[in-house]
Each structure stands twice: as structure tokens, then as C-alpha cells.
Design a protein around this motif. Structure first.
Motif, PDB file in Angstrom:
ATOM      1  N   ASP A  27      46.465   4.079  21.964  1.00 26.94           N
ATOM      2  CA  ASP A  27      45.647   5.252  21.640  1.00 26.94           C
ATOM      3  C   ASP A  27      45.200   5.161  20.183  1.00 26.94           C
ATOM      4  N   ALA A  28      44.336   4.193  19.920  1.00 28.52           N
ATOM      5  CA  ALA A  28      43.884   3.928  18.551  1.00 28.52           C
ATOM      6  C   ALA A  28      43.151   5.114  17.940  1.00 28.52           C
ATOM      7  N   ALA A  29      42.406   5.850  18.747  1.00 31.82           N
ATOM      8  CA  ALA A  29      41.662   6.999  18.222  1.00 31.82           C
ATOM      9  C   ALA A  29      42.621   8.067  17.706  1.00 31.82           C
ATOM     10  N   GLN A  30      43.653   8.347  18.470  1.00 29.83           N
ATOM     11  CA  GLN A  30      44.646   9.334  18.031  1.00 29.83           C
ATOM     12  C   GLN A  30      45.364   8.852  16.772  1.00 29.83           C
ATOM     13  N   PHE A  31      45.683   7.555  16.734  1.00 27.42           N
ATOM     14  CA  PHE A  31      46.358   7.027  15.557  1.00 27.42           C
ATOM     15  C   PHE A  31      45.446   7.102  14.334  1.00 27.42           C
ATOM     16  N   ALA A  32      44.143   6.911  14.525  1.00 22.29           N
ATOM     17  CA  ALA A  32      43.204   7.050  13.409  1.00 22.29           C
ATOM     18  C   ALA A  32      43.236   8.477  12.851  1.00 22.29           C
ATOM     19  N   HIS A  33      43.351   9.470  13.731  1.00 21.67           N
ATOM     20  CA  HIS A  33      43.480  10.861  13.268  1.00 21.67           C
ATOM     21  C   HIS A  33      44.771  11.041  12.465  1.00 21.67           C
ATOM     22  N   THR A  34      45.835  10.423  12.931  1.00 18.19           N
ATOM     23  CA  THR A  34      47.114  10.521  12.218  1.00 18.19           C
ATOM     24  C   THR A  34      46.995   9.906  10.829  1.00 18.19           C
ATOM     25  N   VAL A  35      46.400   8.714  10.757  1.00 14.44           N
ATOM     26  CA  VAL A  35      46.213   8.049   9.459  1.00 14.44           C
ATOM     27  C   VAL A  35      45.366   8.927   8.537  1.00 14.44           C
ATOM     28  N   PHE A  36      44.299   9.502   9.067  1.00 10.66           N
ATOM     29  CA  PHE A  36      43.440  10.385   8.284  1.00 10.66           C
ATOM     30  C   PHE A  36      44.212  11.589   7.752  1.00 10.66           C
ATOM     31  N   ASN A  37      45.091  12.159   8.586  1.00 13.42           N
ATOM     32  CA  ASN A  37      45.836  13.361   8.205  1.00 13.42           C
ATOM     33  C   ASN A  37      46.790  13.155   7.029  1.00 13.42           C
ATOM     34  N   TYR A  38      47.177  11.919   6.773  1.00 17.11           N
ATOM     35  CA  TYR A  38      48.030  11.643   5.612  1.00 17.11           C
ATOM     36  C   TYR A  38      47.282  11.901   4.297  1.00 17.11           C
ATOM     37  N   GLN A  39      45.967  11.875   4.327  1.00 21.47           N
ATOM     38  CA  GLN A  39      45.129  12.145   3.158  1.00 21.47           C
ATOM     39  C   GLN A  39      45.426  11.197   2.000  1.00 21.47           C
ATOM     40  N   ILE A  40      45.619   9.930   2.338  1.00 18.39           N
ATOM     41  CA  ILE A  40      45.906   8.920   1.322  1.00 18.39           C
ATOM     42  C   ILE A  40      44.746   7.935   1.202  1.00 18.39           C
ATOM     43  N   LEU A  41      44.243   7.484   2.342  1.00 19.30           N
ATOM     44  CA  LEU A  41      43.178   6.473   2.342  1.00 19.30           C
ATOM     45  C   LEU A  41      41.792   7.104   2.285  1.00 19.30           C
ATOM     46  N   PRO A  42      40.837   6.398   1.673  1.00 19.48           N
ATOM     47  CA  PRO A  42      39.453   6.857   1.767  1.00 19.48           C
ATOM     48  C   PRO A  42      39.008   6.784   3.231  1.00 19.48           C
ATOM     49  N   GLY A  43      38.139   7.689   3.632  1.00 19.27           N
ATOM     50  CA  GLY A  43      37.713   7.793   5.016  1.00 19.27           C
ATOM     51  C   GLY A  43      37.190   6.505   5.623  1.00 19.27           C
ATOM     52  N   HIS A  44      36.512   5.696   4.824  1.00 12.80           N
ATOM     53  CA  HIS A  44      35.922   4.471   5.372  1.00 12.80           C
ATOM     54  C   HIS A  44      36.965   3.408   5.708  1.00 12.80           C
ATOM     55  N   LEU A  45      38.209   3.575   5.279  1.00 12.30           N
ATOM     56  CA  LEU A  45      39.266   2.614   5.591  1.00 12.30           C
ATOM     57  C   LEU A  45      40.161   3.054   6.758  1.00 12.30           C
ATOM     58  N   VAL A  46      40.054   4.297   7.158  1.00 10.00           N
ATOM     59  CA  VAL A  46      40.968   4.856   8.157  1.00 10.00           C
ATOM     60  C   VAL A  46      40.909   4.093   9.475  1.00 10.00           C
ATOM     61  N   ASN A  47      39.710   3.875  10.013  1.00  7.02           N
ATOM     62  CA  ASN A  47      39.606   3.195  11.302  1.00  7.02           C
ATOM     63  C   ASN A  47      40.111   1.760  11.239  1.00  7.02           C
ATOM     64  N   ALA A  48      39.805   1.057  10.165  1.00 14.46           N
ATOM     65  CA  ALA A  48      40.281  -0.322  10.027  1.00 14.46           C
ATOM     66  C   ALA A  48      41.811  -0.372   9.992  1.00 14.46           C
ATOM     67  N   VAL A  49      42.412   0.527   9.236  1.00 10.30           N
ATOM     68  CA  VAL A  49      43.878   0.575   9.163  1.00 10.30           C
ATOM     69  C   VAL A  49      44.460   0.948  10.521  1.00 10.30           C
ATOM     70  N   ALA A  50      43.833   1.903  11.194  1.00  7.31           N
ATOM     71  CA  ALA A  50      44.333   2.342  12.507  1.00  7.31           C
ATOM     72  C   ALA A  50      44.251   1.231  13.548  1.00  7.31           C
ATOM     73  N   LEU A  51      43.344   0.309  13.382  1.00 10.74           N
ATOM     74  CA  LEU A  51      43.247  -0.821  14.308  1.00 10.74           C
ATOM     75  C   LEU A  51      44.142  -1.988  13.904  1.00 10.74           C
ATOM     76  N   LEU A  52      44.205  -2.282  12.619  1.00 13.86           N
ATOM     77  CA  LEU A  52      44.940  -3.458  12.153  1.00 13.86           C
ATOM     78  C   LEU A  52      46.451  -3.238  12.056  1.00 13.86           C
ATOM     79  N   LEU A  53      46.860  -2.081  11.582  1.00 15.96           N
ATOM     80  CA  LEU A  53      48.291  -1.836  11.358  1.00 15.96           C
ATOM     81  C   LEU A  53      49.125  -2.005  12.625  1.00 15.96           C
ATOM     82  N   PRO A  54      48.754  -1.388  13.748  1.00 15.20           N
ATOM     83  CA  PRO A  54      49.558  -1.586  14.957  1.00 15.20           C
ATOM     84  C   PRO A  54      49.567  -3.042  15.431  1.00 15.20           C
TER      85      PRO A  54
END
Length: 146
Positions: A27-54
Motif C-alpha cells: 500500500d505505497a499510497a498509504q505509506f506516502a501519506h504516512t511519510v508526509f505526515n511526519y512533516q520532515i521531508l519536502p513534498g517532492h521527495l515523499v513519493n520517492a521515499v515511500a517507494l524506495l524505503l520499503p
């Protein structure tokens, strides 16, 4: 005795990251929301991190389970644990009320016990790393990247 415990620690740490990474990949889309909610990364990096990290978690976890390139895998996973701990600690310190997302969607909100749990996971990882990098024994040297 310790020679029997080290492989179990390596296997447990690998399974831990397989269990963490696979639900996030599912569920990469849900994980991208989780990454975004941490409010640490700039928005343009959220999807890449959500795909690469897992993917990194799964590949390294599998490498540990199979004892293939275990040294590289345990270093990577321990480095990730340090980053995760920093993100969790920062989130607790900033008072952001979000679910961890550590094992996929949902879960309880991040609190001090979440940080303690991940410190314990890092302890397991450091123990696994000790086993992977331990000195050669009388039975012979370890392979280059066991």
C-alpha cells in the motif's frame, strides 16, 4: 553458545524488516501519506521515499535471512534504524500526533514507548551486526561478505 545466537539474531532482524517493508510496498499510497505526515521531508521527495524505503527494507531483510551480503545489509538496516529513531524522536518532541507507519498503515500514535521499541530493535540490529562481523574462529575465517 554465542555462535548459535548470532544467526538467530541475524534472521530475526531480517524477518523484522521483511515484516516492516512488505505491507508498505503493498500500500505505497498509504505509506506516502504516512511519510508526509511526519512533516520532515519536502513534498517532492515523499513519493520517492515511500517507494524506495520499503524496497530497501525488503531487499536488505531478505539478504540477512539468506545470509547473502549480510554485512552490507546489516549496516544499511542499522543506519535506517538510526534515521527512524531520529524521525520518531523528532515527532515526539514536536508533539505531532500521527501513527508510526512502521509496519504499514494504521497502528497506534507515536509515543515514548514507540521510541523505546525501536531502540530495542536497534539493539537487536547491533547484536546481529556483531555476529556478522565477528572475528574468524578456530574453525576458519568467515567469507568476505557473509
Amino acid at each position: 553458545m554465542m555462535s548459535r545466537v548470532f544467526p538467530l539474531a541475524r534472521l530475526a532482524y531480517g524477518v523484522l524488516f521483511l515484516g516492516a517493508g512488505l505491507p508498505k510496498m503493498a500500500d505505497a499510497a498509504q505509506f506516502a501519506h504516512t511519510v508526509f505526515n511526519y512533516q520532515i521531508l519536502p513534498g517532492h521527495l515523499v513519493n520517492a521515499v515511500a517507494l524506495l524505503l520499503p524496497a530497501v527494507e525488503v531487499v536488505c531483510g531478505l539478504a540477512l535471512c539468506l545470509n547473502v551480503m549480510a554485512r552490507s545489509a546489516v549496516i544499511m538496516l542499522n543506519a535506517l534504524m538510526v534515521v527512524f529513531l531520529a524521525a520518531l524522536g523528532l515527532t515526539v518532541w514536536r508533539g505531532i500526533d500521527i501513527a508510526c507507519g512502521c509496519f504499514g498503515a494504521g497502528g497506534s500514535p507515536i509515543d515514548f514507548l514507540t521510541v523505546v521499541r525501536d531502540v530495542a530493535f536497534l539493539g537487536l540490529g547491533l547484536f546481529a551486526m556483531w555476529g556478522v562481523f565477528r572475528r574468524p574462529t578456530a574453525s576458519g575465517p568467515l567469507p568476505i561478505d557473509s
